[in-house]
Design a protein around this motif. Structure first.
Motif, mmCIF file in Angstrom:
data_model
loop_
_atom_site.group_PDB
_atom_site.id
_atom_site.type_symbol
_atom_site.label_atom_id
_atom_site.label_comp_id
_atom_site.label_asym_id
_atom_site.label_seq_id
_atom_site.Cartn_x
_atom_site.Cartn_y
_atom_site.Cartn_z
ATOM 1 N N THR A 31 -3.708 -4.637 -18.811
ATOM 2 C CA THR A 31 -2.968 -6.289 -19.365
ATOM 3 C C THR A 31 -2.076 -6.605 -19.491
ATOM 4 O O THR A 31 -1.136 -6.986 -19.149
ATOM 5 C CB THR A 31 -4.270 -7.404 -19.514
ATOM 6 O OG1 THR A 31 -5.586 -7.011 -18.868
ATOM 7 C CG2 THR A 31 -3.541 -8.721 -19.051
ATOM 8 N N ASN A 78 -4.623 -17.200 -24.060
ATOM 9 C CA ASN A 78 -4.558 -16.262 -23.202
ATOM 10 C C ASN A 78 -5.559 -15.293 -23.401
ATOM 11 O O ASN A 78 -5.966 -14.139 -22.272
ATOM 12 C CB ASN A 78 -3.358 -14.875 -23.123
ATOM 13 C CG ASN A 78 -1.902 -15.914 -23.238
ATOM 14 O OD1 ASN A 78 -1.574 -16.502 -23.932
ATOM 15 N ND2 ASN A 78 -1.959 -16.427 -21.728
ATOM 16 N N ASN A 120 0.832 -4.786 -17.903
ATOM 17 C CA ASN A 120 1.321 -5.594 -16.202
ATOM 18 C C ASN A 120 1.706 -7.057 -17.144
ATOM 19 O O ASN A 120 3.287 -7.421 -16.654
ATOM 20 C CB ASN A 120 0.082 -5.910 -16.056
ATOM 21 C CG ASN A 120 -0.483 -4.719 -15.153
ATOM 22 O OD1 ASN A 120 -0.012 -4.052 -14.416
ATOM 23 N ND2 ASN A 120 -1.655 -5.327 -14.473
ATOM 24 N N PHE A 121 1.215 -7.072 -18.036
ATOM 25 C CA PHE A 121 2.510 -8.319 -18.301
ATOM 26 C C PHE A 121 4.103 -8.200 -18.644
ATOM 27 O O PHE A 121 5.020 -8.391 -19.121
ATOM 28 C CB PHE A 121 1.793 -9.299 -20.189
ATOM 29 C CG PHE A 121 0.584 -10.151 -19.720
ATOM 30 C CD1 PHE A 121 0.675 -10.598 -18.376
ATOM 31 C CD2 PHE A 121 -0.091 -10.406 -20.820
ATOM 32 C CE1 PHE A 121 -0.375 -11.398 -18.441
ATOM 33 C CE2 PHE A 121 -1.644 -10.776 -20.355
ATOM 34 C CZ PHE A 121 -1.366 -11.520 -19.045
ATOM 35 N N PRO A 169 3.038 -15.394 -21.106
ATOM 36 C CA PRO A 169 2.276 -15.292 -19.758
ATOM 37 C C PRO A 169 2.034 -17.790 -20.865
ATOM 38 O O PRO A 169 1.214 -17.587 -21.793
ATOM 39 C CB PRO A 169 0.462 -14.968 -19.854
ATOM 40 C CG PRO A 169 0.356 -14.282 -20.976
ATOM 41 C CD PRO A 169 1.357 -14.130 -21.188
ATOM 42 N N MET A 217 7.191 -9.765 -25.843
ATOM 43 C CA MET A 217 6.212 -10.750 -25.304
ATOM 44 C C MET A 217 5.400 -12.315 -26.222
ATOM 45 O O MET A 217 5.202 -11.080 -27.464
ATOM 46 C CB MET A 217 5.711 -10.294 -24.319
ATOM 47 C CG MET A 217 4.682 -9.241 -24.367
ATOM 48 S SD MET A 217 4.036 -8.978 -22.875
ATOM 49 C CE MET A 217 2.655 -7.880 -23.478
ATOM 50 N N GLN A 269 -6.973 -14.092 -19.742
ATOM 51 C CA GLN A 269 -6.546 -13.090 -18.541
ATOM 52 C C GLN A 269 -6.390 -12.026 -19.297
ATOM 53 O O GLN A 269 -5.945 -11.264 -18.832
ATOM 54 C CB GLN A 269 -4.761 -13.827 -19.017
ATOM 55 C CG GLN A 269 -4.747 -14.872 -18.681
ATOM 56 C CD GLN A 269 -3.474 -15.450 -19.221
ATOM 57 O OE1 GLN A 269 -3.369 -15.906 -20.174
ATOM 58 N NE2 GLN A 269 -2.318 -15.935 -17.816
ATOM 59 N N ARG A 271 6.178 -5.686 -17.579
ATOM 60 C CA ARG A 271 6.866 -5.912 -16.420
ATOM 61 C C ARG A 271 6.883 -6.958 -16.662
ATOM 62 O O ARG A 271 8.735 -7.037 -15.786
ATOM 63 C CB ARG A 271 6.072 -4.722 -15.147
ATOM 64 C CG ARG A 271 5.061 -3.971 -15.841
ATOM 65 C CD ARG A 271 4.793 -3.254 -14.364
ATOM 66 N NE ARG A 271 4.023 -1.605 -14.016
ATOM 67 C CZ ARG A 271 3.345 -1.116 -14.488
ATOM 68 N NH1 ARG A 271 2.007 -2.059 -14.341
ATOM 69 N NH2 ARG A 271 2.830 0.124 -14.474
ATOM 70 N N SER A 272 6.216 -8.409 -16.824
ATOM 71 C CA SER A 272 6.541 -9.572 -16.101
ATOM 72 C C SER A 272 7.428 -10.721 -16.904
ATOM 73 O O SER A 272 8.677 -11.198 -16.721
ATOM 74 C CB SER A 272 5.387 -10.707 -15.583
ATOM 75 O OG SER A 272 5.060 -9.599 -14.589
ATOM 76 N N TYR A 273 7.421 -10.080 -18.611
ATOM 77 C CA TYR A 273 8.266 -10.806 -19.558
ATOM 78 C C TYR A 273 8.751 -10.091 -21.106
ATOM 79 O O TYR A 273 9.623 -10.513 -21.632
ATOM 80 C CB TYR A 273 7.206 -11.638 -20.285
ATOM 81 C CG TYR A 273 6.454 -12.624 -19.474
ATOM 82 C CD1 TYR A 273 6.833 -13.668 -19.418
ATOM 83 C CD2 TYR A 273 4.838 -12.800 -18.793
ATOM 84 C CE1 TYR A 273 6.017 -14.509 -18.323
ATOM 85 C CE2 TYR A 273 4.288 -12.982 -18.095
ATOM 86 C CZ TYR A 273 4.732 -14.117 -18.137
ATOM 87 O OH TYR A 273 3.839 -14.838 -17.332
#
Length: 318
Positions: A64, A53, A67-68, A45, A76, A56, A70-72
């Motif tokens: 958190t 970060n 969820n990160f 992110p 990461m 966040q 799943r996106s990155y």
């Protein structure tokens, strides 16, 4: 007239005093932003200026991070203040970190509040070693052979049974009276570890059941070194110890070590001029010419790491 000149001189003095500090901070954050563009980091992110970060993460960082991921993806990067954190969140990433590249990634990040953070003591530590050098490998070999080998575990079986029996007898003697189970179990487990290390009980079942002294002290130490610390996010502030965590952790460390330092002293003096007759972990450390500081770090690491959070009453994540 004189007062006016003095006032103007005061107004000029403070900006001049602040200039070196501002220059130092800007230089520090300049290197931070340069590293942001130069390092080939995994995706992650977008960080906020200065804070990274941190805003966040929220109150439940484990959710958190899920969820990160799943996106990155399973590998990461995050920035917490000026510090870069690389997170592996899959079995494949964990295997790469812990097995394939374990030698390169086996050193530890040492929190600012840990006494072993200082270069004076870091080379004595096993659990908080910044560099896995030959000294670290030697300490690991001693621990593996004297504490965690199959032979060592088998030799300690009778000791564990004896301490469990002592606990049962204590409970039977308290029939009809209140018993603080958490403190009693803590004292029993702690004495198992202390007997394997220095052949001595360090906690009385009766006293620990009354005030939980050692448990409270170790819990306090773990909470201090695992607390969110500005000095960890911004190492430039480390020497200031703005939250006082380093000072408090050092005091707790010294109080814990004081419980077994007389035993180390007596054992060391008793061995002078005598042939080595190894019996426990302390004897093994003395045979290897370990200093008192090194013995303190190893004994405290063994006891702190071996105690689960639920037994210490620490919040999840400590």
């Amino acid at each position: 007239m004189t007062e006016t000149i003095a006032r103007e001189a005061t107004y000029l003095f403070f900006p001049i005093l602040l200039l070196p500090i501002i220059f130092f901070i800007l230089k520090h954050f300049k290197s931070y932003f340069l590293s942001k563009t130069s390092l080939p980091l995994p995706p992650g992110p977008s960080p906020w200026p200065i804070l990274g970060n941190i805003p966040q993460m929220g109150k439940k960082p484990h959710i958190t991070l899920t969820n990160f991921a799943r996106s990155y993806g399973p590998l990461m990067s995050l920035r917490l203040g000026t510090q870069i954190m690389i997170i592996g969140s899959s079995t494949t990433a964990a295997e790469e970190i812990l097995k394939t590249h374990d030698r390169s990634l086996s050193a530890r990040y040492v929190p600012s509040a840990v006494p072993a953070k200082s270069s004076k003591f870091n080379h004595l530590s096993l659990g908080w070693a910044l560099e896995c050098n030959d000294g670290w490998k030697n300490l690991r070999t001693i621990c593996r052979s004297e504490l965690f080998s199959g032979k060592a575990m088998e030799c300690q079986a009778c000791l564990r049974e004896t301490k469990a029996t002592d606990m049962v007898k204590f409970v039977c003697a308290k029939e009809g009276k209140e018993v603080k189970v958490a403190e009693l179990v803590f004292a029993t487990v702690f004495n198992m570890l202390s007997n394997a290390s220095i052949s001595r009980d360090l906690i009385s079942l009766e006293k620990e059941g009354v005030d939980g002294g050692m448990k409270s002290l170790i819990r306090k130490y773990i909470e201090l070194i695992s607390a969110s610390n500005l000095s960890d996010f911004y190492p430039i502030l480390g020497a200031l110890d703005l939250q006082g965590l380093k000072k408090k952790a050092k005091e707790a460390f010294m109080r814990i070590c004081a419980t077994w330092e007389p035993i180390i002293k007596d054992r060391r003096e008793g061995r002078r001029g005598n042939a080595s007759s190894q019996e426990d972990f302390l004897d093994a450390l003395l045979d290897n010419s370990c200093s008192n500081d090194q013995i303190n770090y190893l004994l405290l690491s063994r006891k702190s790491v071996s105690m689960p959070d639920w037994l210490l009453g620490c919040p999840n994540g400590s």
